[in-house]
Motif scaffolding. Structure first.
Motif, PDB file in Angstrom:
ATOM      1  N   GLY A 181     -28.924  23.749 -13.220  1.00  0.00           N
ATOM      2  CA  GLY A 181     -27.941  22.852 -13.818  1.00  0.00           C
ATOM      3  C   GLY A 181     -26.610  23.493 -14.157  1.00  0.00           C
ATOM      4  O   GLY A 181     -25.816  22.927 -14.912  1.00  0.00           O
ATOM      5  N   THR A 182     -26.327  24.664 -13.598  1.00  0.00           N
ATOM      6  CA  THR A 182     -25.076  25.357 -13.931  1.00  0.00           C
ATOM      7  C   THR A 182     -24.130  25.494 -12.747  1.00  0.00           C
ATOM      8  O   THR A 182     -22.947  25.767 -12.933  1.00  0.00           O
ATOM      9  CB  THR A 182     -25.372  26.773 -14.453  1.00  0.00           C
ATOM     10  N   THR A 183     -24.638  25.317 -11.525  1.00  0.00           N
ATOM     11  CA  THR A 183     -23.842  25.620 -10.331  1.00  0.00           C
ATOM     12  C   THR A 183     -23.796  24.436  -9.377  1.00  0.00           C
ATOM     13  O   THR A 183     -24.840  23.937  -8.947  1.00  0.00           O
ATOM     14  CB  THR A 183     -24.430  26.838  -9.582  1.00  0.00           C
ATOM     15  N   ARG A 184     -22.586  24.002  -9.053  1.00  0.00           N
ATOM     16  CA  ARG A 184     -22.404  22.994  -7.997  1.00  0.00           C
ATOM     17  C   ARG A 184     -22.373  23.718  -6.656  1.00  0.00           C
ATOM     18  O   ARG A 184     -21.612  24.681  -6.474  1.00  0.00           O
ATOM     19  CB  ARG A 184     -21.098  22.221  -8.192  1.00  0.00           C
ATOM     20  N   VAL A 185     -23.172  23.249  -5.698  1.00  0.00           N
ATOM     21  CA  VAL A 185     -23.187  23.821  -4.353  1.00  0.00           C
ATOM     22  C   VAL A 185     -22.451  22.879  -3.407  1.00  0.00           C
ATOM     23  O   VAL A 185     -22.737  21.679  -3.364  1.00  0.00           O
ATOM     24  CB  VAL A 185     -24.629  24.044  -3.852  1.00  0.00           C
ATOM     25  N   ILE A 186     -21.503  23.412  -2.651  1.00  0.00           N
ATOM     26  CA  ILE A 186     -20.859  22.659  -1.579  1.00  0.00           C
ATOM     27  C   ILE A 186     -21.267  23.311  -0.267  1.00  0.00           C
ATOM     28  O   ILE A 186     -21.165  24.517  -0.085  1.00  0.00           O
ATOM     29  CB  ILE A 186     -19.333  22.640  -1.742  1.00  0.00           C
ATOM     30  N   GLY A 187     -21.749  22.492   0.685  1.00  0.00           N
ATOM     31  CA  GLY A 187     -22.264  22.996   1.950  1.00  0.00           C
ATOM     32  C   GLY A 187     -23.784  22.943   1.940  1.00  0.00           C
ATOM     33  O   GLY A 187     -24.374  22.213   1.140  1.00  0.00           O
ATOM     34  N   PRO A 188     -24.397  23.684   2.869  1.00  0.00           N
ATOM     35  CA  PRO A 188     -23.827  24.700   3.755  1.00  0.00           C
ATOM     36  C   PRO A 188     -23.195  24.116   5.016  1.00  0.00           C
ATOM     37  O   PRO A 188     -23.059  22.900   5.140  1.00  0.00           O
ATOM     38  CB  PRO A 188     -25.049  25.547   4.103  1.00  0.00           C
ATOM     39  N   ASN A 189     -22.838  25.026   5.930  1.00  0.00           N
ATOM     40  CA  ASN A 189     -22.259  24.645   7.220  1.00  0.00           C
ATOM     41  C   ASN A 189     -21.060  23.730   7.000  1.00  0.00           C
ATOM     42  O   ASN A 189     -20.986  22.643   7.548  1.00  0.00           O
ATOM     43  CB  ASN A 189     -23.324  23.970   8.098  1.00  0.00           C
ATOM     44  N   CYS A 190     -20.140  24.189   6.164  1.00  0.00           N
ATOM     45  CA  CYS A 190     -18.985  23.370   5.815  1.00  0.00           C
ATOM     46  C   CYS A 190     -17.722  24.221   5.834  1.00  0.00           C
ATOM     47  O   CYS A 190     -17.798  25.450   5.815  1.00  0.00           O
ATOM     48  CB  CYS A 190     -19.178  22.741   4.433  1.00  0.00           C
ATOM     49  N   PRO A 191     -16.540  23.578   5.854  1.00  0.00           N
ATOM     50  CA  PRO A 191     -15.291  24.347   5.831  1.00  0.00           C
ATOM     51  C   PRO A 191     -14.813  24.691   4.434  1.00  0.00           C
ATOM     52  O   PRO A 191     -13.809  25.372   4.270  1.00  0.00           O
ATOM     53  CB  PRO A 191     -14.311  23.402   6.524  1.00  0.00           C
ATOM     54  N   GLY A 192     -15.502  24.173   3.410  1.00  0.00           N
ATOM     55  CA  GLY A 192     -15.081  24.416   2.040  1.00  0.00           C
ATOM     56  C   GLY A 192     -14.218  23.288   1.503  1.00  0.00           C
ATOM     57  O   GLY A 192     -14.340  22.131   1.930  1.00  0.00           O
ATOM     58  N   LEU A 193     -13.326  23.621   0.579  1.00  0.00           N
ATOM     59  CA  LEU A 193     -12.479  22.602  -0.030  1.00  0.00           C
ATOM     60  C   LEU A 193     -11.134  23.201  -0.378  1.00  0.00           C
ATOM     61  O   LEU A 193     -10.998  24.412  -0.565  1.00  0.00           O
ATOM     62  CB  LEU A 193     -13.140  22.006  -1.270  1.00  0.00           C
ATOM     63  N   ILE A 194     -10.138  22.326  -0.472  1.00  0.00           N
ATOM     64  CA  ILE A 194      -8.786  22.754  -0.791  1.00  0.00           C
ATOM     65  C   ILE A 194      -8.113  21.715  -1.677  1.00  0.00           C
ATOM     66  O   ILE A 194      -8.247  20.509  -1.447  1.00  0.00           O
ATOM     67  CB  ILE A 194      -7.948  22.977   0.500  1.00  0.00           C
ATOM     68  N   SER A 195      -7.450  22.183  -2.706  1.00  0.00           N
ATOM     69  CA  SER A 195      -6.537  21.362  -3.492  1.00  0.00           C
ATOM     70  C   SER A 195      -5.147  21.890  -3.170  1.00  0.00           C
ATOM     71  O   SER A 195      -4.742  22.931  -3.709  1.00  0.00           O
ATOM     72  CB  SER A 195      -6.845  21.471  -4.991  1.00  0.00           C
ATOM     73  N   PRO A 196      -4.437  21.248  -2.235  1.00  0.00           N
ATOM     74  CA  PRO A 196      -3.181  21.806  -1.720  1.00  0.00           C
ATOM     75  C   PRO A 196      -2.206  22.185  -2.834  1.00  0.00           C
ATOM     76  O   PRO A 196      -1.999  21.430  -3.783  1.00  0.00           O
ATOM     77  CB  PRO A 196      -2.631  20.673  -0.856  1.00  0.00           C
TER      78      PRO A 196
END
Length: 297
Positions: free
Chosen positions: A121-136
């Motif tokens: 309950g402490t870590t948000r996981v994004i992915g796997p096999n993804c390009p990640g994320l960007i806040s321009p």
């Protein structure tokens, strides 16, 4: 504002000493991301030199890195067979956001490390096999090119890395609050729904682009969520209208079985929820352009 990633994000890179980790750390630095170190077991105490006289320390574990730098994001560029251990290590360090770029991870491993993160309950996981994320203009965690778009008020969530880039470029004159590539494997951490919920709450996001693809029922579940909980305009696209039945297309999760998971079924579910669905990526961008022109009047 943005979702998940902003000016306050401080990033470490697991696997920074490898070829891919080093290359993309340099790209993140160029885009203004606050990268403060890397993690490679057995190489703690070393450092890696980057352009513009930047030298980043290497730590032997995520816990050491977090304690020394205060990092709140990790980007994971480790080989597939070591990824489960890398994510578990990040969760044990209670780092708030783990972005898993690695592809080819066994589904069993992904399911296990995602459940481990969920239970902690402490870590948000994004992915796997993804390009990640960007806040321009704020931060970039992953492999998304930072120079193809601008900061603005559109939120983007996408299963496809390539289509993420295309949508960012085509709508660069309006710009984005955050673009999240969630990946298209059968099991992923952060979902369309997670991003839709965050964009709905973000006061600086006016409209949302959602990109899905064939296989599974994630888009249908997202459509049901939009119908009940999202008041902002949503424009969608579903990749894979011409995909043959039973053949994996691109991502491991992009496979149609019988009448389940087809692009047409997903399109119908989204339209029934009030989402305008484009026939092509460029057509989808045009639909969002029309939305933003109305919003900005």
């Amino acid at each position: 504002m943005a979702i998940f990633l902003d000016n306050d994000s401080t990033v470490i890179v697991q696997g920074m000493t490898g070829a891919e980790g080093r290359k993309h750390t340099q790209r993140m630095l160029h885009s203004g991301t606050r990268v403060v170190g890397g993690v490679t077991p057995g190489k703690g105490g070393q450092s890696v030199d980057f352009e513009d006289d930047v030298q980043l320390p290497v730590f032997g574990s995520v816990t050491e890195a977090v304690e020394a730098t205060g990092a709140n994001v990790t980007v994971i560029f480790v080989p597939a067979k070591f990824t489960k251990a890398a994510v578990v290590e990040a969760v044990d360090a209670a780092i708030p956001l783990a972005v898993v770029i690695t592809e080819g991870i066994p589904v069993k491993d992904t399911a296990e490390f995602f459940r481990y993160a969920e239970d902690a309950g402490t870590t948000r996981v994004i992915g796997p096999n993804c390009p990640g994320l960007i806040s321009p203009g704020q931060s970039n965690a992953g492999i998304i090119p930072a120079d193809i778009t601008s900061a603005g008020r559109i939120g983007l969530v996408s299963k496809s890395g390539t289509l993420t880039y295309q949508m960012m470029y085509e709508l660069r004159d309006f710009g984005f609050s955050t673009c999240v590539g969630i990946g298209g494997d059968p099991v992923i951490g952060t979902t369309h729904i997670d991003c839709l919920e965050a964009f709905e709450k973000d006061p600086d996001t006016d409209a949302i682009v959602m990109i899905g693809e064939i296989g599974g029922d994630a888009e249908e579940r997202a459509a049901a969520y939009i119908k009940e909980h999202v008041s902002k305009p949503v424009v969608g696209y579903v990749a894979g209208f011409t995909a043959p039945e039973g053949k994996t297309m691109g991502h491991a999760g992009a496979i149609v079985s019988g009448s389940s998971g087809t692009a047409e079924a997903k399109k119908q579910a989204l339209e029934a929820a009030g989402v305008k669905v484009g026939k092509t990526p460029s057509g989808t961008a045009e639909l969002m352009r029309e939305v933003m022109e109305r919003v900005s009047r």
